[in-house]
Design a protein around this motif. Structure first.
Motif, PDB file in Angstrom:
ATOM      1  N   ALA A   1     -26.324 -22.437  -2.224  1.00 50.75           N
ATOM      2  CA  ALA A   1     -27.367 -20.785  -2.159  1.00 50.75           C
ATOM      3  C   ALA A   1     -27.970 -21.885  -0.211  1.00 50.75           C
ATOM      4  N   ILE A   2     -27.906 -23.124  -1.050  1.00 47.35           N
ATOM      5  CA  ILE A   2     -28.583 -23.479   0.373  1.00 47.35           C
ATOM      6  C   ILE A   2     -27.345 -24.115   1.694  1.00 47.35           C
ATOM      7  N   GLY A   3     -26.418 -24.030   1.091  1.00 43.89           N
ATOM      8  CA  GLY A   3     -25.441 -23.856   2.074  1.00 43.89           C
ATOM      9  C   GLY A   3     -25.570 -22.842   3.294  1.00 43.89           C
ATOM     10  N   ILE A   4     -25.784 -21.527   2.855  1.00 42.85           N
ATOM     11  CA  ILE A   4     -25.363 -20.263   3.058  1.00 42.85           C
ATOM     12  C   ILE A   4     -27.392 -20.277   4.008  1.00 42.85           C
ATOM     13  N   SER A   5     -27.903 -20.908   3.233  1.00 39.09           N
ATOM     14  CA  SER A   5     -29.139 -20.348   4.000  1.00 39.09           C
ATOM     15  C   SER A   5     -29.703 -21.809   5.743  1.00 39.09           C
ATOM     16  N   ILE A   6     -28.823 -22.988   5.402  1.00 35.05           N
ATOM     17  CA  ILE A   6     -28.832 -23.313   6.759  1.00 35.05           C
ATOM     18  C   ILE A   6     -27.486 -23.257   6.895  1.00 35.05           C
ATOM     19  N   ARG A   7     -26.585 -21.870   6.849  1.00 32.92           N
ATOM     20  CA  ARG A   7     -25.812 -21.654   7.636  1.00 32.92           C
ATOM     21  C   ARG A   7     -24.666 -23.080   7.726  1.00 32.92           C
ATOM     22  N   CYS A   8     -24.721 -23.907   7.188  1.00 33.67           N
ATOM     23  CA  CYS A   8     -22.769 -25.034   6.762  1.00 33.67           C
ATOM     24  C   CYS A   8     -21.739 -24.632   6.176  1.00 33.67           C
ATOM     25  N   GLU A   9     -21.374 -24.040   7.580  1.00 33.65           N
ATOM     26  CA  GLU A   9     -19.799 -24.076   7.213  1.00 33.65           C
ATOM     27  C   GLU A   9     -18.966 -24.670   6.027  1.00 33.65           C
ATOM     28  N   GLY A  10     -19.047 -25.597   6.671  1.00 33.57           N
ATOM     29  CA  GLY A  10     -18.503 -26.987   5.269  1.00 33.57           C
ATOM     30  C   GLY A  10     -18.850 -26.753   3.953  1.00 33.57           C
ATOM     31  N   CYS A  11     -20.215 -26.727   3.741  1.00 34.39           N
ATOM     32  CA  CYS A  11     -20.853 -26.508   2.843  1.00 34.39           C
ATOM     33  C   CYS A  11     -21.215 -25.356   1.681  1.00 34.39           C
ATOM     34  N   ILE A  12     -20.287 -24.251   2.548  1.00 35.30           N
ATOM     35  CA  ILE A  12     -20.250 -23.110   1.733  1.00 35.30           C
ATOM     36  C   ILE A  12     -18.958 -23.386   1.379  1.00 35.30           C
ATOM     37  N   ALA A  13     -18.175 -23.760   2.089  1.00 33.13           N
ATOM     38  CA  ALA A  13     -16.293 -24.195   1.949  1.00 33.13           C
ATOM     39  C   ALA A  13     -16.565 -24.920   0.514  1.00 33.13           C
ATOM     40  N   PHE A  14     -17.339 -26.157  -0.107  1.00 40.13           N
ATOM     41  CA  PHE A  14     -17.488 -27.109  -0.409  1.00 40.13           C
ATOM     42  C   PHE A  14     -17.117 -26.895  -1.831  1.00 40.13           C
ATOM     43  N   HIS A  15     -18.952 -25.861  -1.302  1.00 35.44           N
ATOM     44  CA  HIS A  15     -19.778 -25.912  -2.905  1.00 35.44           C
ATOM     45  C   HIS A  15     -19.099 -24.342  -3.302  1.00 35.44           C
ATOM     46  N   ALA A  16     -18.477 -23.105  -2.780  1.00 35.98           N
ATOM     47  CA  ALA A  16     -17.432 -22.269  -2.813  1.00 35.98           C
ATOM     48  C   ALA A  16     -16.495 -22.542  -4.455  1.00 35.98           C
ATOM     49  N   LYS A  17     -15.623 -23.428  -3.295  1.00 37.80           N
ATOM     50  CA  LYS A  17     -14.566 -24.311  -4.340  1.00 37.80           C
ATOM     51  C   LYS A  17     -14.993 -24.637  -5.217  1.00 37.80           C
ATOM     52  N   ALA A  18     -15.906 -25.182  -5.677  1.00 36.72           N
ATOM     53  CA  ALA A  18     -16.578 -25.993  -6.890  1.00 36.72           C
ATOM     54  C   ALA A  18     -16.630 -24.870  -7.754  1.00 36.72           C
ATOM     55  N   ALA A  19     -17.522 -23.976  -7.327  1.00 40.48           N
ATOM     56  CA  ALA A  19     -18.305 -22.588  -8.258  1.00 40.48           C
ATOM     57  C   ALA A  19     -16.980 -21.827  -8.960  1.00 40.48           C
ATOM     58  N   ALA A  20     -16.063 -21.632  -8.390  1.00 37.92           N
ATOM     59  CA  ALA A  20     -15.492 -21.261  -8.741  1.00 37.92           C
ATOM     60  C   ALA A  20     -14.254 -22.115  -9.528  1.00 37.92           C
ATOM     61  N   GLU A  21     -14.249 -23.597  -9.456  1.00 35.68           N
ATOM     62  CA  GLU A  21     -13.616 -24.641 -10.262  1.00 35.68           C
ATOM     63  C   GLU A  21     -14.452 -24.615 -11.317  1.00 35.68           C
ATOM     64  N   LEU A  22     -15.701 -24.359 -11.418  1.00 39.31           N
ATOM     65  CA  LEU A  22     -16.238 -24.435 -12.533  1.00 39.31           C
ATOM     66  C   LEU A  22     -16.933 -23.422 -13.371  1.00 39.31           C
TER      67      LEU A  22
END
Length: 116
Positions: free
Chosen positions: A54-75
């Protein structure tokens, strides 16, 4: 597909390792901070990754989105949990977060598909 999210995480990991070679103490400190922040406690690691997404989305950080979407899916985050995460991020970040939220959904879908 808007972006190759898997390649993005691979490329960024390589770039971050290069930076880590130049500032090893900073890289070690960041890695330790990430490990400490994600330990299961009152909030699970999965929920913390959704918060980071959510923070990555709100600050528009594509790298953050990539890493945290991956981690969320893995978890084991569900698509519905990611949708609600995008909703909160959009509420907090407005129109720009709506567009990066759509990217986050695509990233999550990419990584969730790998899990089967």
């Amino acid at each position: 597909m808007y972006k190759d999210w898997k390649k993005a995480t691979q490329d960024l990991s390589a770039l971050m390792q290069e930076v880590g070679k130049g500032v090893p103490d900073v890289a070690k400190g960041f890695t330790q901070m990430a490990k400490g922040a994600n330990v299961d406690g009152a909030l699970s690691h999965k929920h913390k990754e959704l918060m980071a997404l959510a923070i990555g989305i709100s600050i528009r950080c594509e790298g953050c989105i990539a890493f945290h979407a991956k981690a969320a899916a893995e978890l084991g985050a569900t698509r519905d949990e990611v949708m609600e995460t995008i909703g909160v991020a959009t509420y907090m970040g407005g129109g720009p977060s709506f567009t990066t939220g759509a990217q986050a959904l695509e990233a999550y879908d990419t990584f969730a598909a790998e899990r089967g």
